[in-house]
Design an enzyme around this catalytic site. Structure first.
Site, PDB file in Angstrom:
ATOM      1  N   ASP A 470       0.831  -1.203   0.000  1.00 30.07           N
ATOM      2  CA  ASP A 470       0.000   0.000   0.000  1.00 30.07           C
ATOM      3  C   ASP A 470       0.866   1.253   0.000  1.00 30.07           C
ATOM      4  O   ASP A 470       0.556   2.239  -0.645  1.00 30.07           O
ATOM      5  CB  ASP A 470      -0.950   0.003   1.202  1.00 30.07           C
ATOM      6  CG  ASP A 470      -0.228  -0.130   2.538  1.00 30.07           C
ATOM      7  OD1 ASP A 470       0.903  -0.645   2.564  1.00 30.07           O
ATOM      8  OD2 ASP A 470      -0.799   0.281   3.568  1.00 30.07           O
ATOM      9  N   ARG A 474       5.276   4.148   6.176  1.00 34.02           N
ATOM     10  CA  ARG A 474       4.851   4.059   7.577  1.00 34.02           C
ATOM     11  C   ARG A 474       4.896   2.608   8.068  1.00 34.02           C
ATOM     12  O   ARG A 474       5.316   1.713   7.333  1.00 34.02           O
ATOM     13  CB  ARG A 474       3.454   4.654   7.737  1.00 34.02           C
ATOM     14  CG  ARG A 474       2.370   3.864   7.050  1.00 34.02           C
ATOM     15  CD  ARG A 474       1.004   4.465   7.304  1.00 34.02           C
ATOM     16  NE  ARG A 474      -0.030   3.768   6.582  1.00 34.02           N
ATOM     17  CZ  ARG A 474      -0.942   4.354   5.825  1.00 34.02           C
ATOM     18  NH1 ARG A 474      -0.967   5.663   5.678  1.00 34.02           N
ATOM     19  NH2 ARG A 474      -1.867   3.632   5.213  1.00 34.02           N
ATOM     20  N   ASP A 475       4.413   2.410   9.278  1.00 37.19           N
ATOM     21  CA  ASP A 475       4.457   1.063   9.863  1.00 37.19           C
ATOM     22  C   ASP A 475       3.333   0.202   9.272  1.00 37.19           C
ATOM     23  O   ASP A 475       2.443  -0.246   9.984  1.00 37.19           O
ATOM     24  CB  ASP A 475       4.331   1.156  11.390  1.00 37.19           C
ATOM     25  CG  ASP A 475       3.099   1.967  11.803  1.00 37.19           C
ATOM     26  OD1 ASP A 475       2.356   2.431  10.911  1.00 37.19           O
ATOM     27  OD2 ASP A 475       2.887   2.140  13.016  1.00 37.19           O
ATOM     28  N   GLU A 476       3.400   0.006   7.970  1.00 35.20           N
ATOM     29  CA  GLU A 476       2.367  -0.776   7.306  1.00 35.20           C
ATOM     30  C   GLU A 476       3.028  -1.548   6.156  1.00 35.20           C
ATOM     31  O   GLU A 476       3.411  -2.680   6.342  1.00 35.20           O
ATOM     32  CB  GLU A 476       1.238   0.142   6.833  1.00 35.20           C
ATOM     33  CG  GLU A 476      -0.053  -0.638   6.617  1.00 35.20           C
ATOM     34  CD  GLU A 476      -1.308   0.191   6.805  1.00 35.20           C
ATOM     35  OE1 GLU A 476      -1.252   1.294   7.361  1.00 35.20           O
ATOM     36  OE2 GLU A 476      -2.369  -0.291   6.371  1.00 35.20           O
ATOM     37  N   ASP A 483      -6.119  -2.287  -2.916  1.00 37.96           N
ATOM     38  CA  ASP A 483      -5.313  -1.317  -3.650  1.00 37.96           C
ATOM     39  C   ASP A 483      -4.899  -1.901  -5.001  1.00 37.96           C
ATOM     40  O   ASP A 483      -4.928  -1.227  -6.027  1.00 37.96           O
ATOM     41  CB  ASP A 483      -4.060  -0.939  -2.839  1.00 37.96           C
ATOM     42  CG  ASP A 483      -4.401  -0.418  -1.450  1.00 37.96           C
ATOM     43  OD1 ASP A 483      -5.270  -1.012  -0.790  1.00 37.96           O
ATOM     44  OD2 ASP A 483      -3.805   0.575  -1.011  1.00 37.96           O
ATOM     45  N   TRP A 538     -11.601  -5.674  -1.974  1.00 40.27           N
ATOM     46  CA  TRP A 538     -10.346  -6.182  -1.435  1.00 40.27           C
ATOM     47  C   TRP A 538     -10.263  -7.683  -1.755  1.00 40.27           C
ATOM     48  O   TRP A 538      -9.330  -8.124  -2.442  1.00 40.27           O
ATOM     49  CB  TRP A 538     -10.270  -5.888   0.070  1.00 40.27           C
ATOM     50  CG  TRP A 538      -9.741  -4.509   0.337  1.00 40.27           C
ATOM     51  CD1 TRP A 538      -8.511  -4.202   0.832  1.00 40.27           C
ATOM     52  CD2 TRP A 538     -10.393  -3.238   0.087  1.00 40.27           C
ATOM     53  NE1 TRP A 538      -8.355  -2.832   0.906  1.00 40.27           N
ATOM     54  CE2 TRP A 538      -9.488  -2.223   0.459  1.00 40.27           C
ATOM     55  CE3 TRP A 538     -11.629  -2.860  -0.416  1.00 40.27           C
ATOM     56  CZ2 TRP A 538      -9.792  -0.867   0.348  1.00 40.27           C
ATOM     57  CZ3 TRP A 538     -11.941  -1.509  -0.523  1.00 40.27           C
ATOM     58  CH2 TRP A 538     -11.027  -0.531  -0.147  1.00 40.27           C
ATOM     59  N   GLU A 751      -2.143   9.062  -0.842  1.00 36.19           N
ATOM     60  CA  GLU A 751      -3.192   8.169  -0.344  1.00 36.19           C
ATOM     61  C   GLU A 751      -4.542   8.885  -0.299  1.00 36.19           C
ATOM     62  O   GLU A 751      -5.570   8.326  -0.661  1.00 36.19           O
ATOM     63  CB  GLU A 751      -2.823   7.702   1.068  1.00 36.19           C
ATOM     64  CG  GLU A 751      -3.894   6.823   1.710  1.00 36.19           C
ATOM     65  CD  GLU A 751      -3.427   6.223   3.017  1.00 36.19           C
ATOM     66  OE1 GLU A 751      -2.566   6.834   3.684  1.00 36.19           O
ATOM     67  OE2 GLU A 751      -3.918   5.133   3.373  1.00 36.19           O
ATOM     68  N   HIS A 772       0.860   6.196  -2.406  1.00 34.35           N
ATOM     69  CA  HIS A 772      -0.153   5.139  -2.451  1.00 34.35           C
ATOM     70  C   HIS A 772      -0.669   5.108  -3.888  1.00 34.35           C
ATOM     71  O   HIS A 772      -1.153   6.111  -4.375  1.00 34.35           O
ATOM     72  CB  HIS A 772      -1.310   5.561  -1.557  1.00 34.35           C
ATOM     73  CG  HIS A 772      -1.524   4.731  -0.357  1.00 34.35           C
ATOM     74  ND1 HIS A 772      -0.666   4.742   0.713  1.00 34.35           N
ATOM     75  CD2 HIS A 772      -2.531   3.886  -0.017  1.00 34.35           C
ATOM     76  CE1 HIS A 772      -1.150   3.938   1.658  1.00 34.35           C
ATOM     77  NE2 HIS A 772      -2.276   3.396   1.233  1.00 34.35           N
TER      78      HIS A 772
HETATM   79  C1  BGC Z   1      -4.057   0.956   3.686  1.00 36.03           C
HETATM   80  C2  BGC Z   1      -4.785   0.817   2.414  1.00 36.03           C
HETATM   81  C3  BGC Z   1      -5.886  -0.125   2.531  1.00 36.03           C
HETATM   82  C4  BGC Z   1      -6.794   0.369   3.595  1.00 36.03           C
HETATM   83  C5  BGC Z   1      -7.971  -0.513   3.768  1.00 36.03           C
HETATM   84  C6  BGC Z   1      -4.972   1.349   4.774  1.00 36.03           C
HETATM   85  O1  BGC Z   1      -4.356   1.389   6.000  1.00 36.03           O
HETATM   86  O2  BGC Z   1      -2.978   1.803   3.583  1.00 36.03           O
HETATM   87  O3  BGC Z   1      -4.386   1.367   1.322  1.00 36.03           O
HETATM   88  O4  BGC Z   1      -6.504  -0.545   1.404  1.00 36.03           O
HETATM   89  O5  BGC Z   1      -6.107   0.571   4.811  1.00 36.03           O
HETATM   90  O6  BGC Z   1      -8.668  -0.203   4.778  1.00 36.03           O
END
Ligand code: BGC
Length: 891
Positions: A470, A474-476, A483, A538, A751, A772
């Site tokens: 995504d 960040r912490d992801e 996406d 998703w 994003e 994003h």
């Molecule tokens: C992500 C996304 C994702 C979304 C869904 C986010 O935290 O960065 O791009 O699809 O959450 O809820």
């Protein structure tokens, strides 16, 4: 935009271009035993292939196989003509082709070499080894060194290292780095699939004493991963290495060195390495010559061997992550504190490389951020990712360093502790992403639009780093499915990502089986951020991503291998929709990030989330019905067609009035209904299109859609006959719009529509990335409709050339490296005339539809073609924009 390699050679003027092995960029260590072969042909206009011959040779023995002359006009994914490859088999392949049946063949193509990896679990005699002290660490754990001496006893014909890790690793042989990939083995669903890498190390060996060694760090295996604090030790609590070095001598004998109890390990100078947090390297702890013969092994301890069997090792199907380019700072500001603020001019995913001179023990700290706020690094969007690298100097001369086991999403860096004055070339930013081949380009007369497209490309680079993430900062940094559902068609145009995404889809299927549904991101991290369950768009990635790849490649193989995943997803949703044919229960992200949603409630969209879910349900069922027909599953075709019919009728009854008005009077609702074909022809379809146009006008051409509506809205307006409105929406610069970020100096896709607010503050939401790709999905419309280049048939065997100029653009062009070669469409306006040029590669034809009511479609064969027609001048377009030369604001 000139297509490369437009020359021909050979007696007949026909030349076979590069021969491709499956979807590999580099066919060393492949996992397929009967790889399919493809090639493109350079030939005079109008030429077409009637037959081919593939020749396969074993460079070791000279044995050869030939397909003989095969009467076949296709040049893509042709069958392997020789015996199945066994582990380590090496082959050289070349191809020649015939045009008219009576003519001579083309010259042979340049030979291409391929080599099988280790195809059987039994090929692995290595054992997993772990540094004895690799105990779970609190924060970013340290990296360890592992090494083993071995001898080379004669002239070497070839040597290969096969390696993988629990964690991430980098190999060294005799003091040299092995290969150029980073963060190997990448991230897959390790419970099910772990990739190994194959390295050609022949040139690194010496006669006599040699040393093979590895750095080993936590990576995704046991490092911190995930948001809301994330988890550690997701797959296990200790790092380990598996390596097999096979040396084959000129005399035919072989020797293998494997990881086993004879290896030793020691702490490395990398005293902490986290994917999110960054790396700390203390150069005073270096062990000079550690991967060279003669190194004193005092302080090294024996490794521990682990019991695990290498049962789920797989060869990569896509290219690894590598350094793609380096960037110099475009500005350096020295703050009163002495800290330096560097701007690299481009938001990237990567890391800094430094060259420094100072005293032992001095600490240089590098902090990273995507944007500035009030002249300082804007780090709030990083959440808990520290994104900080620290280098502690060894002292006594020039020192060069780049972290090994982390990456950051950044454009700006703050440097503190720099000894002395920093020179021009002392810090560079290195861009990292999967080494995908670029295949798609777009250009137009509008500078802002071109920058938008460039930003899409950069967001793809930033997020196609081993898996489709995504965001990179960040912490992801997770493989969020939704996406990619919306971005896959764009991605598959811009870069050849088939191999990379095929691997990710295999993980998706594995996680789906393990957790009972398609998780929100792949690989999945069990954590409780959202209620867990099937969710539209998703989860639909299971169907729509393979479908998008099929459209661009024409390769049915992925549809076949993903078929159980596709059908199990659709069956699961069909069960949920059993009563009504509607998907109207459970958690949904819906039209995520609708611009009207408050910063902290990104799911609060204007569009009923069950309308979105039900529309996508119809869509995926229809696609699966088509896949079933394509793969010969006739019973399934009927079953899914009938389920789709039921869902479609239910959708119409529940969400659409006869006039075309919908229960959610939103742009996304109409875009879905128009574009996914959910409306009755005639009054209802026209009414919905009209209402969509009204809403877009009423919104002042500011964007009114989130993740779901955004990729569809320009198409829906075009389909409904309002292409001029699509241009007005596209070219809007007020917030929210696609071009607003460009006017704010964005170099990637954000994003949120307003990740940065017009006053320069960062959006207050806790989820605000500046990299994003989802909203960049509009690029697909730029390619297909603005420029007018799309596949009319999967794999571009037939190309749809259908430009729809507007918005005051005076020219636009798109180019794509199709499986058959370069296709190109370029148009320009000259007063009341539109001139169009089309290139269709050999093996294809183009259906050309000019944007003029009097002209019907024309079919053009392979070659270059020019067309022109009367067209209204650009100045008559609504929403006319300044022509050439507009540039984006920077800063
Ligand atoms: C992500 C996304 C994702 C979304 C869904 C986010 O935290 O960065 O791009 O699809 O959450 O809820």
């Amino acid at each position: 935009m000139r297509p490369p390699g437009e020359h021909t050679s050979g007696g007949s003027g026909v030349q076979v271009g590069e021969v491709r092995i499956e979807h590999h960029r580099d066919a060393l260590g492949i996992g397929e035993s009967e790889p399919r072969l493809s090639w493109s042909v350079r030939a005079p206009d109008g030429w077409s292939q009637h037959a081919y011959e593939i020749e396969v040779t074993d460079p070791g023995t000279g044995a050869a196989w030939s397909s003989g002359r095969v009467a076949d006009a296709d040049s893509c994914l042709r069958c392997w003509p020789a015996g199945p490859l066994r582990s380590r088999d090496r082959r050289s392949v070349r191809v020649r082709v015939w045009g008219p049946p009576t003519g001579p063949p083309s010259p042979w193509s340049a030979p291409v070499t391929l080599e099988a990896g280790l195809l059987q679990a039994a090929d692995w005699t290595a054992r997993w080894v772990s540094p004895a002290s690799a105990a779970p660490a609190a924060a970013a754990g340290p990296a360890f060194l592992l090494r083993r001496d071995f001898a080379v006893g004669g002239p070497v014909r070839r040597a290969r290292a096969y390696a993988t890790a629990h964690g991430v690793y980098e190999l060294e042989l005799n003091g040299q780095r092995v290969g150029s990939q980073v963060l190997a083995p990448g991230w897959t669903s390790y419970h099910h699939r772990l990739r190994y890498q194959t390295y050609d190390v022949t040139a690194l060996l010496r006669a006599g004493a040699n040393v093979i060694g590895a750095y080993l760090a936590d990576g995704w295996f046991c490092g911190r991963i995930g948001f809301q604090g994330g988890v550690r030790n997701l797959y296990g609590d200790r790092t380990a290495l598996l390596l097999q070095l096979e040396v084959e001598y000129e005399d035919g004998t072989a020797e293998t060195t494997v990881t086993d109890a004879s290896w030793s390990a020691a702490p490395s100078p990398v005293i902490g390495a986290g994917l999110y947090d960054g790396e700390t390297y203390d150069a005073r702890l270096e062990r000079p010559g550690w991967s060279e013969p003669g190194h004193a092994v005092a302080g090294w301890l024996p490794v521990e061997t682990l019991e695990e069997k290498p049962a789920h090792l797989v060869a990569p199907t896509g290219p690894p992550v590598r350094a793609a380019q380096t960037l110099r700072p475009v500005s350096v500001r020295i703050k009163p504190s002495g800290r330096m603020l560097l701007d690299f001019g481009q938001n990237i995913s990567g890391r800094l490389r430094i060259a420094v001179n100072g005293q032992a023990g001095q600490r240089v700290t590098l902090r990273h951020a995507e944007v500035l706020e009030d002249g300082e690094l804007g780090i709030r969007p990083l959440r808990t990712a520290r994104a900080t690298d620290t280098y502690v100097l060894r002292g006594g001369g020039a020192e060069r360093w780049e972290p090994r086991f982390t990456t950051h999403g950044f454009r700006y860096a703050e440097v503190s502790g720099w000894p002395g004055k920093m020179g021009q070339a002392d810090i560079t930013a290195v861009v990292y992403h999967s080494d995908l081949e670029r295949t798609g380009w777009f250009d137009s007369s509008d500078g802002l639009l071109n920058q938008l497209h460039e930003n899409v490309v950069w967001s793809m680079r930033g997020n196609f780093a081993d898996l489709p993430t995504d965001c990179p900062q960040r912490d992801e940094r997770l493989g969020w499915t939704g996406d990619l559902t919306v971005f896959a068609p764009t991605a598959a145009f811009l870069f050849d990502c088939y191999g990379m995404l095929a691997s990710w889809l295999a993980d998706l299927a594995a996680e789906q089986q393990r957790f009972g549904t398609v998780p929100y991101y792949v690989p999945w991290i069990p954590q409780q951020a959202f209620p867990f369950g099937p969710t539209a768009v998703w989860g639909d990635a299971a169907v729509l991503v393979p479908w998008a790849l099929y459209q661009r490649s024409g390769d049915l193989a992925l549809l076949r291998s993903q078929y159980p995943s596709m059908t199990s997803w659709a069956d699961q949703v069909a069960k949920l929709a059993a009563e009504s044919g509607l998907w109207d229960s459970g958690f949904q992200f819906g039209d995520w990030l609708d611009p009207s949603a408050p910063p902290d409630h990104p799911a609060d969209s204007r569009t009923d989330k069950y309308l979105v879910a039900s529309a996508y349900h119809v869509h995926t069922l229809e696609i699966i019905a088509r896949v079933a027909a394509l793969t010969g599953a006739t019973g399934d075709h009927e079953r899914y067609s009938s389920l789709a019919g039921r869902a479609r009728r239910a959708f119409a009854v529940r969400f659409v009035r006869r006039s075309g008005r919908m229960t959610s009077d939103s742009q996304t609702a109409y875009a879905l209904a128009v574009q996914l074909g959910l409306l009755a022809p005639g009054r209802q379809r026209a009414g919905a299109g009209r209402r969509l146009a009204e809403l877009v006008r009423a919104g002042g051409f500011r964007i009114g859609t989130g993740f779901v509506g955004t990729p569809l809205i320009c198409d829906a307006l075009t389909t409904a006959g309002y292409v001029d409105l699509a241009y007005q929406l596209l070219l809007q610069t007020d917030c929210p719009s696609w071009l607003y970020p460009v006017t704010m100096g964005a170099t990637t896709i954000w994003e949120r529509w307003d990740s940065m607010l017009p006053d320069g503050r960062i959006n207050p939401g806790q989820m605000t990335s500046f990299n994003h790709y989802a909203f960049g999905a509009v690029a697909d419309w730029l390619h297909r409709t603005v420029a007018g280049l799309a596949p009319a048939e999967p794999g571009y065997r037939t190309i749809a050339v259908r430009p729809r100029p507007g918005g005051g653009l005076t020219r636009a062009a798109a180019r794509h490296r199709t499986p058959y070669g370069i296709a190109e469409v370029a148009w320009e306006r000259d007063g009341h005339t539109l001139n169009l040029s089309v290139t269709a590669p050999p093996g294809t034809s183009a259906i050309v539809s000019l944007p003029s009511p009097e002209l019907t479609e024309t079919v053009a064969g392979p070659g270059h073609h020019r067309f022109s027609c009367a067209y209204r001048p650009a100045a008559d377009d609504p929403g006319q924009v300044p022509a050439d030369g507009r540039t984006s604001r920077s800063g």
